[in-house]
Design a protein around this motif. Structure first.
Motif, PDB file in Angstrom:
ATOM      1  N   LEU A 232      -4.791 -18.270 -50.581  1.00  0.00           N
ATOM      2  CA  LEU A 232      -3.486 -18.088 -51.196  1.00  0.00           C
ATOM      3  C   LEU A 232      -2.469 -17.937 -50.070  1.00  0.00           C
ATOM      4  O   LEU A 232      -2.749 -17.284 -49.067  1.00  0.00           O
ATOM      5  CB  LEU A 232      -3.491 -16.836 -52.073  1.00  0.00           C
ATOM      6  CG  LEU A 232      -2.206 -16.492 -52.819  1.00  0.00           C
ATOM      7  CD1 LEU A 232      -1.846 -17.580 -53.819  1.00  0.00           C
ATOM      8  CD2 LEU A 232      -2.372 -15.140 -53.536  1.00  0.00           C
ATOM      9  N   LYS A 233      -1.324 -18.568 -50.206  1.00  0.00           N
ATOM     10  CA  LYS A 233      -0.330 -18.561 -49.135  1.00  0.00           C
ATOM     11  C   LYS A 233       0.004 -17.145 -48.685  1.00  0.00           C
ATOM     12  O   LYS A 233       0.236 -16.261 -49.498  1.00  0.00           O
ATOM     13  CB  LYS A 233       0.949 -19.258 -49.606  1.00  0.00           C
ATOM     14  CG  LYS A 233       2.001 -19.394 -48.515  1.00  0.00           C
ATOM     15  CD  LYS A 233       3.235 -20.131 -49.026  1.00  0.00           C
ATOM     16  CE  LYS A 233       4.286 -20.226 -47.924  1.00  0.00           C
ATOM     17  NZ  LYS A 233       5.510 -20.928 -48.397  1.00  0.00           N
ATOM     18  N   PHE A 234      -0.007 -16.933 -47.364  1.00  0.00           N
ATOM     19  CA  PHE A 234       0.321 -15.627 -46.813  1.00  0.00           C
ATOM     20  C   PHE A 234       1.842 -15.493 -46.675  1.00  0.00           C
ATOM     21  O   PHE A 234       2.516 -16.386 -46.169  1.00  0.00           O
ATOM     22  CB  PHE A 234      -0.324 -15.437 -45.434  1.00  0.00           C
ATOM     23  CG  PHE A 234      -1.826 -15.551 -45.448  1.00  0.00           C
ATOM     24  CD1 PHE A 234      -2.560 -15.006 -46.485  1.00  0.00           C
ATOM     25  CD2 PHE A 234      -2.495 -16.206 -44.431  1.00  0.00           C
ATOM     26  CE1 PHE A 234      -3.942 -15.103 -46.510  1.00  0.00           C
ATOM     27  CE2 PHE A 234      -3.890 -16.315 -44.443  1.00  0.00           C
ATOM     28  CZ  PHE A 234      -4.610 -15.764 -45.479  1.00  0.00           C
ATOM     29  N   LYS A 235       2.363 -14.361 -47.099  1.00  0.00           N
ATOM     30  CA  LYS A 235       3.801 -14.109 -47.036  1.00  0.00           C
ATOM     31  C   LYS A 235       4.204 -13.411 -45.741  1.00  0.00           C
ATOM     32  O   LYS A 235       5.218 -13.734 -45.141  1.00  0.00           O
ATOM     33  CB  LYS A 235       4.235 -13.261 -48.239  1.00  0.00           C
ATOM     34  CG  LYS A 235       4.118 -13.979 -49.574  1.00  0.00           C
ATOM     35  CD  LYS A 235       5.080 -15.147 -49.658  1.00  0.00           C
ATOM     36  CE  LYS A 235       5.054 -15.806 -51.021  1.00  0.00           C
ATOM     37  NZ  LYS A 235       6.027 -16.918 -51.128  1.00  0.00           N
ATOM     38  N   ARG A 447       4.335  -8.730 -54.200  1.00  0.00           N
ATOM     39  CA  ARG A 447       4.131  -8.383 -55.601  1.00  0.00           C
ATOM     40  C   ARG A 447       4.597  -9.537 -56.500  1.00  0.00           C
ATOM     41  O   ARG A 447       3.956  -9.848 -57.505  1.00  0.00           O
ATOM     42  CB  ARG A 447       4.885  -7.097 -55.948  1.00  0.00           C
ATOM     43  CG  ARG A 447       4.433  -6.505 -57.292  1.00  0.00           C
ATOM     44  CD  ARG A 447       5.194  -5.246 -57.631  1.00  0.00           C
ATOM     45  NE  ARG A 447       4.986  -4.169 -56.703  1.00  0.00           N
ATOM     46  CZ  ARG A 447       3.957  -3.328 -56.732  1.00  0.00           C
ATOM     47  NH1 ARG A 447       3.004  -3.480 -57.629  1.00  0.00           N
ATOM     48  NH2 ARG A 447       3.864  -2.345 -55.858  1.00  0.00           N
ATOM     49  N   GLU A 448       5.718 -10.161 -56.149  1.00  0.00           N
ATOM     50  CA  GLU A 448       6.233 -11.279 -56.942  1.00  0.00           C
ATOM     51  C   GLU A 448       5.246 -12.453 -56.936  1.00  0.00           C
ATOM     52  O   GLU A 448       4.999 -13.086 -57.971  1.00  0.00           O
ATOM     53  CB  GLU A 448       7.588 -11.730 -56.388  1.00  0.00           C
ATOM     54  CG  GLU A 448       8.720 -10.723 -56.538  1.00  0.00           C
ATOM     55  CD  GLU A 448       8.600  -9.547 -55.575  1.00  0.00           C
ATOM     56  OE1 GLU A 448       9.180  -8.479 -55.863  1.00  0.00           O
ATOM     57  OE2 GLU A 448       7.907  -9.695 -54.529  1.00  0.00           O
ATOM     58  N   GLN A 449       4.685 -12.736 -55.762  1.00  0.00           N
ATOM     59  CA  GLN A 449       3.714 -13.810 -55.648  1.00  0.00           C
ATOM     60  C   GLN A 449       2.491 -13.528 -56.508  1.00  0.00           C
ATOM     61  O   GLN A 449       2.005 -14.405 -57.234  1.00  0.00           O
ATOM     62  CB  GLN A 449       3.295 -13.977 -54.185  1.00  0.00           C
ATOM     63  CG  GLN A 449       2.235 -15.040 -53.944  1.00  0.00           C
ATOM     64  CD  GLN A 449       1.694 -14.999 -52.520  1.00  0.00           C
ATOM     65  OE1 GLN A 449       1.738 -13.955 -51.864  1.00  0.00           O
ATOM     66  NE2 GLN A 449       1.202 -16.125 -52.030  1.00  0.00           N
ATOM     67  N   MET A 450       1.999 -12.296 -56.439  1.00  0.00           N
ATOM     68  CA  MET A 450       0.793 -11.963 -57.182  1.00  0.00           C
ATOM     69  C   MET A 450       1.059 -11.919 -58.688  1.00  0.00           C
ATOM     70  O   MET A 450       0.204 -12.327 -59.495  1.00  0.00           O
ATOM     71  CB  MET A 450       0.240 -10.618 -56.707  1.00  0.00           C
ATOM     72  CG  MET A 450      -1.186 -10.366 -57.130  1.00  0.00           C
ATOM     73  SD  MET A 450      -2.355 -11.672 -56.640  1.00  0.00           S
ATOM     74  CE  MET A 450      -2.203 -11.618 -54.858  1.00  0.00           C
ATOM     75  N   GLN A 451       2.242 -11.464 -59.094  1.00  0.00           N
ATOM     76  CA  GLN A 451       2.574 -11.464 -60.517  1.00  0.00           C
ATOM     77  C   GLN A 451       2.613 -12.882 -61.064  1.00  0.00           C
ATOM     78  O   GLN A 451       2.213 -13.131 -62.204  1.00  0.00           O
ATOM     79  CB  GLN A 451       3.917 -10.753 -60.732  1.00  0.00           C
ATOM     80  CG  GLN A 451       3.841  -9.251 -60.566  1.00  0.00           C
ATOM     81  CD  GLN A 451       5.202  -8.562 -60.619  1.00  0.00           C
ATOM     82  OE1 GLN A 451       6.240  -9.196 -60.395  1.00  0.00           O
ATOM     83  NE2 GLN A 451       5.214  -7.275 -60.911  1.00  0.00           N
TER      84      GLN A 451
END
Length: 473
Positions: A232-235, A447-451
């Motif tokens: 999953l893309k790392f932020k 959190r936005e990415q995971m949501q």
């Protein structure tokens, strides 16, 4: 004086290989198990203390410490022991202090829509008494802490935090039941354990047999293959890591249809949850090539108690899970149920070949090396796979589980920001409704990415349910 008291401690034993590995992992932030119990009525404090003391006395491993044996001059060997004076710290936190904590957590960037249980659970997952390795008492490390948070409207939140070396998911669930029995002043069963043994000592003879050459070959294969896997893309790969939680639920009808779909295909729920995660991550990126295929790492975790010799019951506390590492390939237009069946079949095939025992030492070694050398992982992220899931969900009735403690909600999970997957799924079915808690490392993932990923997982599952309904009609 201290040395004399050590000699009087009973049930002193060396930690097993898996336990030693967890000691290293927890120090880095992976393996702090937190159990949060929210109730709608304030507890009888003396009775609660009595209940926790009884559970501790019934299960000696919870009345243990980990310390380094310096008698041989090396100071490297860890032991788990039972001190003559039990350690039990139930810290009662007032309403004003709880509200101050919640305001602080929200001001740090946590979403204002998160519940007090969610915020405090994340807070507890990142409180690490074991990170420095400093002595916490009598020359060793205590392994169990409990905080009782007072909430508005006479509600309360009991959060117990464990070192995973003494507590796997089965232990967490069983502990809730035993606590409920004592708090409800019921007799319950007699669960006192005589002792505790490391998982490696209980593997049936021949099940973990593997030549030195095979060990070396598998370690190299796991290492080389890991560089070919997608993530999953790392932020943010530079910020200090901490564990955060995302949660989603499905209603009774949706859960029933998912389980029906699994049953008709001869697979378990873990297969479809893993497949939904893979598809959500795969579809989060635009695929220019219709034939584009991506490979992801998946860990399946299984409770080995029934497979050990002698077999253990769920009332044998400790860490008795093993992991099986698999690689799953995803292509565009992949069908949820086909991917779920393929993922689960790969896991079962490995388990039938005793991979959960034969590869235990190999995976422990690789996890330890990743913790010591972050550069061995993609962008030094410490990620070992995309997702991990348990072979079997926790299936319970709220009325039976929460009787005696006025339970209205609970969450049990473990931190993973030291070394581990990008998404760790902790699934529970309570009163027929699926409740998934997904733990992830932040700010590696936002959190936005995971949501967004979680939302896509649920959409994928709902689409799979509709497909199942069409098959039935």
């Amino acid at each position: 004086m201290e040395e004399d008291s050590r000699k009087s401690w009973r049930n002193t034993r060396l930690l097993g290989g898996t336990e030693l590995n967890w000691c290293k992992a927890v120090a880095g932030g992976t393996g702090i198990t937190a159990l949060a119990l929210q109730a709608y009525k304030h507890p009888n404090i003396p009775l609660l203390k009595k209940a926790l003391r009884k559970i501790q006395n019934d299960h000696p491993i919870l009345n243990s410490m980990v310390y380094k044996n310096t008698s041989n001059g090396g100071g490297s060997a860890c032991f788990t022991i039972n001190p003559p004076i039990p350690h039990q710290r139930l810290k009662i936190i007032s309403l004003s202090t709880t509200l101050d904590l919640l305001r602080t957590l929200t001001s740090r960037g946590s979403s204002g829509s998160l519940s007090p249980l969610h915020l405090i659970l994340e807070h507890e997952l990142n409180v690490n008494e074991w990170s420095t390795g400093r002595s916490l008492g009598m020359g060793g490390l205590y392994l169990w802490f409990a905080n009782l948070y007072t909430l508005p409207e006479e509600k309360w939140l009991l959060v117990m935090r464990f070192h995973t070396v003494v507590c796997d998911r089965t232990t967490v669930v069983t502990l809730i039941k035993e606590l409920s029995e004592v708090m409800g002043e019921r007799e319950g069963g007699r669960y006192a354990e005589e002792g505790n043994v490391a998982i490696e000592e209980l593997i049936p003879i021949g099940k973990a047999k593997k030549t030195m050459w095979a060990h070396g070959k598998d370690v190299v294969a796991y290492s080389v293959n890991s560089f070919r896997l997608r993530n999953l893309k790392f932020k943010d790969v530079k910020g200090p890591l901490r564990s955060q939680v995302a949660r989603f639920k499905m209603n009774t009808q949706e859960t029933h249809m998912l389980l029906t779909g699994c049953k008709s295909r001869g697979i378990k729920l873990c297969g479809v949850l893993v497949a939904a995660t893979l598809l959500a991550v795969y579809n989060s990126k635009r695929q220019a090539n219709k034939n584009n295929r991506k490979k992801y790492g998946v860990f399946f975790l299984n409770d080995c108690r029934s497979h050990l010799q002698p077999p253990l019951s769920r009332h044998n506390f400790g860490f008795y899970h093993s992991a099986i590492s698999t690689i799953q390939e995803v292509k565009q237009g992949e069908n949820l149920w086909d991917l779920a069946t393929r993922s689960y079949t790969t896991f079962v095939s490995s388990k039938n070949n005793n991979k959960h025992f034969t590869d235990m030492a190999d995976l422990n070694f690789l996890m330890s090396k990743a913790a010591d050398n972050p550069s061995l992982t993609p962008k030094s992220s410490l990620r070992t796979s995309l997702v991990s899931a348990f072979e079997d969900p926790v299936i319970e009735s709220s009325s039976e589980m929460g009787r005696g403690i006025f339970l209205e909600d609970f969450v049990g999970c473990a931190s993973i920001h030291g070394v581990g997957p990008s998404i760790a799924i902790f699934d529970t079915i309570v009163d027929g409704q699926l409740d998934c808690v997904c733990v992830y490392p932040s700010p590696l993932h936002s959190r936005e990415q995971m949501q967004e990923v979680i939302a896509n997982m649920k959409i994928t599952l709902v689409d799979g349910i509709k497909m199942e309904e069409n098959i039935e009609t």
